[in-house]
Write an enzyme that holds these catalytic residues in place. Structure first.
Site, PDB file in Angstrom:
ATOM      1  CG  ASP A 105      -2.148   0.560   1.434  1.00 23.24           C
ATOM      2  OD1 ASP A 105      -2.097   1.438   0.086  1.00 23.24           O
ATOM      3  OD2 ASP A 105      -2.526   1.409   2.450  1.00 23.24           O
ATOM      4  CG  ASP A 337      -3.973   4.100  -2.625  1.00 24.06           C
ATOM      5  OD1 ASP A 337      -2.842   3.136  -2.294  1.00 24.06           O
ATOM      6  OD2 ASP A 337      -4.855   4.541  -1.469  1.00 24.06           O
TER       7      ASP A 337
END
Ligand SMILES: *[C@@H]1O[C@H](CO)[C@@H](O)[C@H](O)[C@H]1NC(C)=O
Ligand SMILES: *[C@@H]1O[C@H](CO)[C@@H](O)[C@H](O)[C@H]1NC(C)=O
Ligand SMILES: *[C@@H]1O[C@H](CO)[C@@H](O)[C@H](O)[C@H]1NC(C)=O
Ligand SMILES: *[C@@H]1O[C@H](CO)[C@@H](O)[C@H](O)[C@H]1NC(C)=O
Ligand SMILES: *[C@@H]1O[C@H](CO)[C@@H](O)[C@H](O)[C@H]1NC(C)=O
Ligand SMILES: *[C@@H]1O[C@H](CO)[C@@H](O)[C@H](O)[C@H]1NC(C)=O
Length: 479
Positions: A105, A337
């Protein structure tokens, strides 16, 4: 991905929305062509992905709204961008000698796994059996690790917008990804979990700023007030001199339809690389741009010298697509992201893009996607950053839903969704998620706070072709 304080975020958004036109606070450093090809990485680690999460997750915006009501007491409440049809990028990570698959992430910073014997809760905070958390392992056995050392007097506490939350103790451990072993890495050891697992992942490894870490002073998560920022995994690697350059680099392949449709892992979904660029073919289209910082007090993006870095936000000048003459001005508040599946772009862009599909894609607010028949012709979407245009393969904007319309046509979703108005009462943060990241290599320099984006050479994998083909009927995952 994670957001910091929802309240601060709202403040940031209202500042943008108060203006009649879009205001862009652009970091002062000028974009530039990377001086030379980025060096090959010291360590390159293959990525696998699980299937989409089995349960429907709420759209990002809904999540953001819910986060306003999130836990009081902490100045740093986080939310996870859970879109429907989540596809998670996982890699193997060792805590001491124990191996786990963790979600990669770039939108958060902590590294955590559940501890053996953890308590599982549902989202209403009621105890349920461990199987409902659906982690890929029984968890981390701290007793069995000779390199683990607990950090008394602190706690790990993070909360996600769809209601997922995790808390536990904190410790230091040798964390190994690929062959790169970071000693004494601070980690979250979760003993209370409300997690919508997939049967593969046992937690998450975060690559964003130290300012987005969620360890607190004291041992009671209910009393959390003082955040104790620490160096996330890659920051520690740089500090320990493990890499020759302070970069990490992410190349995410688009998944195959077969893998999305099955419950198996797809073993060939790209790389995360440390100390250089990920080992995939790139074109000459590349640019290095500053990461956009924020004013820590107001949480507004700004170009001052004392900015705080939270997310990998960049300034996007323009979004466009085949056949479109309009220039869509955007915002510097757009985040790269890996933890978000779709791209979330301003409403005007999203609507115009959907209308340009042939036949047009139709917005389904309940589902949080634009739907269209899988046989549709998709325009090529372009994102201009630092004067360089990056194209998104149409394959990434046709996402099989596994359902059919009344005439029996397979339905797909656009990989691009409405992130809200770029102006107006609500204002919004926008995201370049996996839809965009499938088409570039993103290299993050944590010392200069710059990102180099390189367009990938087109790749025609079996998965790519498979996705272009209209899928056979698949099961409905979201009810
Ligand atoms: C920095 O932002 C201000 C607005 O706050 C703007 O007036 C100024 O031109 C910007 N400076 C640079 C170098 O981008
Ligand atoms: C680890 O050790 C502690 C203290 O001896 C014990 O209470 C706990 O049950 C052990 N945990 C496991 C998973 O064996
Ligand atoms: C935010 O992180 C940067 C490093 O990226 C650090 O220099 C700065 O002190 C941090 N700010 C806060 C408020 O923690
Ligand atoms: C953490 O809490 C302890 C006990 O209340 C206190 O003595 C200490 O100063 C706190 N540390 C920080 C960094 O706030
Ligand atoms: C949290 O916010 C309160 C009130 O604004 C402030 O007094 C406190 O110092 C903040 N704590 C942290 C860790 O920033
Ligand atoms: C997807 O799964 C269904 C059964 O659930 C199967 O009939 C179909 O062939 C699968 N499609 C692909 C492309 O694997």
């Amino acid at each position: 991905m994670l957001f910091s304080s929802a309240i601060s975020l709202a403040a940031a958004l209202s500042l943008v929305s108060a203006t009649p036109a879009i205001r862009r606070y652009v970091s002062s450093a000028a974009p530039r062509k990377p001086t030379s090809p980025l060096p090959a990485a010291d360590y390159s680690v293959p990525i696998v992905a699980s299937v989409p999460r089995s349960k429907a997750k709420q759209s990002l915006l809904q999540s953001l709204r819910e986060s306003q009501a999130a836990k009081a007491g902490s100045n740093f409440t986080t939310v996870l961008a859970g879109s429907d049809f989540d596809e998670e990028y996982l890699t193997n990570v060792k805590f001491g000698a124990q191996e786990f698959m963790l979600i990669i992430d770039t939108g958060s910073s902590d590294t955590w796994a559940p501890q053996v014997g953890y308590a599982c809760f549902n989202l209403e905070n009621k105890p349920v059996s461990q199987s409902q958390c659906a982690f890929g392992t029984a968890g981390f056995d701290t007793n069995a690790s000779t390199t683990f050392r607990t950090d008394p007097g602190t706690n790990f506490n993070i909360e996600y917008a769809d209601g997922e939350f995790l808390s536990g103790t904190v410790g230091f451990e040798t964390v190994t990804v690929g062959n790169m072993a970071v000693a004494n890495q601070e980690i979250g050891v979760v003993n209370k979990a409300a997690w919508d697992g997939d049967g593969f992942n046992s937690g998450l490894i975060g690559f964003a700023s130290p300012n987005l870490t969620f360890v607190f002073n004291g041992t009671n998560p209910n009393d959390d007030d003082t955040q104790l920022p620490y160096n996330p995994f890659f920051y520690s690697a740089v500090q320990q001199g493990l890499v020759s350059h302070p970069f990490f680099s992410v190349a995410l392949n688009r998944g195959s339809f077969a893998a999305e449709n099955s419950s198996d892992l797809d073993p060939n979904l790209g790389f995360i690389a440390f100390g250089g660029i990920a080992p995939v073919e790139v074109t000459d289209a590349a640019v290095t741009v500053p990461i956009q910082g924020y004013n820590a007090a107001t949480f507004t993006p700004e170009n001052g010298t004392d900015v705080t870095y939270f997310y990998y936000a960049v300034d996007v000048e323009r979004m466009s697509f085949t056949g479109n003459d309009l220039v869509f001005g955007t915002t510097n508040n757009i985040i790269l992201d890996s933890g978000t599946t779709l791209d979330y772009v301003p409403t005007d862009v999203a609507d115009a893009f959907a209308a340009a599909f042939d036949p047009p894609a139709i917005k389904d607010d309940d589902f949080g996607v634009y739907t269209v028949v899988c046989s549709a012709t998709v325009p090529e979407f372009t994102v201009t950053i630092g004067g360089v245009s990056f194209t998104v393969d149409p394959a990434d904007n046709l996402f099989p839903l596994g359902i059919q319309d009344d005439e029996g046509n397979d339905l797909c979703a656009s990989g691009t969704f409405d992130g809200g108005p770029s102006t107006g009462a609500e204002g919004n943060v926008f995201i370049l998620g996996d839809t965009f990241l499938h088409n570039v290599v993103a290299t993050f320099n944590i010392e200069t706070d710059e990102i180099t984006i390189s367009q990938r050479a087109p790749y025609t994998s079996e998965s790519n072709n498979a996705r272009r083909r209209a899928p056979a009927s698949v099961r409905r995952r979201n009810v």
